[in-house]
Scaffold this active site. Structure first.
Site, short mmCIF file in Angstrom:
data_model
loop_
_atom_site.label_atom_id
_atom_site.label_comp_id
_atom_site.label_asym_id
_atom_site.label_seq_id
_atom_site.Cartn_x
_atom_site.Cartn_y
_atom_site.Cartn_z
N GLY A 32 0.84 -1.20 0.00
CA GLY A 32 0.00 0.00 0.00
C GLY A 32 0.87 1.24 0.00
O GLY A 32 2.08 1.17 -0.22
N THR A 33 0.25 2.37 0.26
CA THR A 33 0.96 3.64 0.20
C THR A 33 2.08 3.73 1.22
O THR A 33 3.13 4.31 0.97
CB THR A 33 -0.03 4.79 0.45
OG1 THR A 33 -1.08 4.71 -0.52
CG2 THR A 33 0.65 6.15 0.31
N ASP A 50 -15.64 0.12 10.81
CA ASP A 50 -15.42 -0.16 9.38
C ASP A 50 -15.64 -1.64 9.09
O ASP A 50 -14.83 -2.29 8.43
CB ASP A 50 -14.01 0.27 8.96
CG ASP A 50 -13.86 0.39 7.44
OD1 ASP A 50 -14.89 0.55 6.76
OD2 ASP A 50 -12.73 0.30 6.94
#
Length: 445
Positions: free
Chosen positions: A21-22, A135
């Site tokens: 990911g980032t 979430d």
């Protein structure tokens, strides 16, 4: 070596890459002493600090240390060096529940019943410890080698001490298709009740194979969520329908509690033998409604920690743009005909509105109304199909990130597209982080 090597902190041997990911990568790893398989999430400290995510990381660590349950991914330890933070976690080899739905179209009620019982057990435990996930969705629910569910990704979780004096949480977060209506309204919400709503959406998706609240735009979807506007499919059992309508009650004060869910007939006894045979959605229906929505993601991995890394992706704010059900319009509307455009911004709402006013003035447009985060902008002259007008609505995703949706409401579509592409996009570059839905992404650096 910290990255690119095989040994971490002289304790773990790194194996295959599970995802990236980032802010880092997730690797399969083996404990050199116990030979135990683990998953290690490696976060780049410099990147985390640069975008102000250190508090989120601390919260995730605190939360995962508070919850120890058979249906929750276990955090073994956290380590750090000068350049990296290492999350050493339980390795869950069965992949995401999301992938199981995507592969089969939908699950039987019997299978959904098993997973839902395990989900409620884990969520109930979290709430007993003052932890609210915020979430919950199939992408954050993993399956172990025995097909048992494991809740993961506590990056957006909240603790009971996060409540204000009114006893409510106030940070708007989560994945749009799964968030409760009171979270959208931004008036404050009960973390436990909002989690229950998300569990209801998950249950619906497991049995239906598609989302209960759908729309051609984010605003339309939000309107349906706030009204509780959904219908159960014909193959749902009567007892399941009854339970879902109680869970997906838009009024949090009358929404069913976890204790009452546990006492419900469907939860205790399941669907019964009449629903043991899989009643699949016709492939045409599954393709047009469910499959493209579920497949529209940039990752295809077998471990939970890929998502936490992409949730805070600054390039396109993937918590929204890559989440299942964010925007279904691409399934039905050709790009040339779409009347809405979206971008994310790291500016406060006041700065975004001020910029929109400046742009309107520069382009000789009229700002007609500003209300509840909606800016109505209108042309001053008649066009080929009347006066051009578009609404710009601002959604707070976190206090530091906003989603802005621009949607044409009247006038000629070609005139609007020309205005948008040639004039509006270039003049908004100071506040735009990333445009959504374009092949080039119109990224701003």
């Amino acid at each position: 070596m910290e990255s690119g090597g095989k040994i971490v902190m002289e304790r773990y041997e790194l194996g295959r890459l599970l995802g990236k990911g980032t802010f880092g990568k997730v690797h399969y790893a083996r404990n050199l002493e116990s030979n135990r398989s683990v998953a290690i999430k490696m976060l780049d400290k410099e990147k985390v600090l640069k975008v102000g995510l250190s508090e989120q990381i601390r919260r995730e660590i605190t939360t995962m240390r508070l919850v120890a349950h058979k249906n929750i991914v276990h955090l073994h330890e956290v380590m750090a060096t000068r350049n990296y933070i290492y999350f050493v976690m339980e390795y869950v080899k069965g992949g995401e529940l999301f992938d199981k739905i995507e592969k089969s179209g939908k699950l039987t009620e019997a299978a959904a019943h098993k997973y839902f019982q395990q989900l409620i057990s884990a969520v109930d435990y979290c709430h007993s410890r003052g932890v609210y996930h915020r979430d919950l969705k199939p992408e954050n629910l993993l399956l172990d080698e025995n097909e048992n569910l494991k809740v993961s990704d506590f990056g957006l979780s909240a603790l009971s001490e996060s409540k204000r004096q009114d006893g409510l949480l106030h940070t708007s977060c989560g994945t749009p298709a799964y968030v409760a209506p009171e979270v959208i309204s931004k008036t404050g919400y009960d973390g436990a009740k909002s989690d229950i709503w998300s569990c209801g959406v998950v249950l619906f998706v497991l049995v239906a194979g598609y989302l209960p609240f759908r729309g051609s735009s984010l605003m339309e979807m939000y309107q349906k969520i706030q009204l509780g506007d959904f219908r159960c499919s014909s193959w749902f059992s009567h007892k399941l329908k009854k339970l879902l309508y109680k869970i997906l009650d838009p009024n949090p004060s009358t929404r069913i509690s976890i204790q009452k869910i546990k006492e419900s007939t469907w939860f205790r006894k399941g669907p019964g033998e009449t629903h043991a045979v899989k009643d699949r959605i016709p492939r045409e229906s599954a393709t047009t409604i469910a499959a493209p929505t579920l497949a529209a993601r940039h990752k295809k991995n077998s471990h939970e920690d890929v998502k936490p890394l992409t949730v805070t992706n600054l390039n396109a704010f993937e918590i929204i743009s890559f989440s299942a059900g964010f925007d279904l319009s691409g399934l039905f509307i050709e790009k040339e005909c779409r009347k809405e455009a979206r971008f994310t911004s790291d500016k406060p709402a006041s700065a975004i509105i001020s910029k929109l006013e400046d742009v309107a003035k520069t382009l000789n447009l009229r700002v007609r109304k500003k209300d509840n985060g909606v800016v109505k902008i209108q042309g001053r002259k008649e066009g080929r199909n009347g006066v051009l007008q578009f609404d710009t609505q601002i959604f707070e995703i976190t206090p530091f990130h906003h989603l802005v949706e621009m949607k044409q409401t009247s006038g000629d579509s070609l005139e609007y597209q020309k205005l948008l592409e040639e004039d509006i996009r270039p003049t908004l570059k100071d506040i735009v982080w990333a445009w959504h839905g374009d092949d080039q992404q119109h990224k701003q650096v």
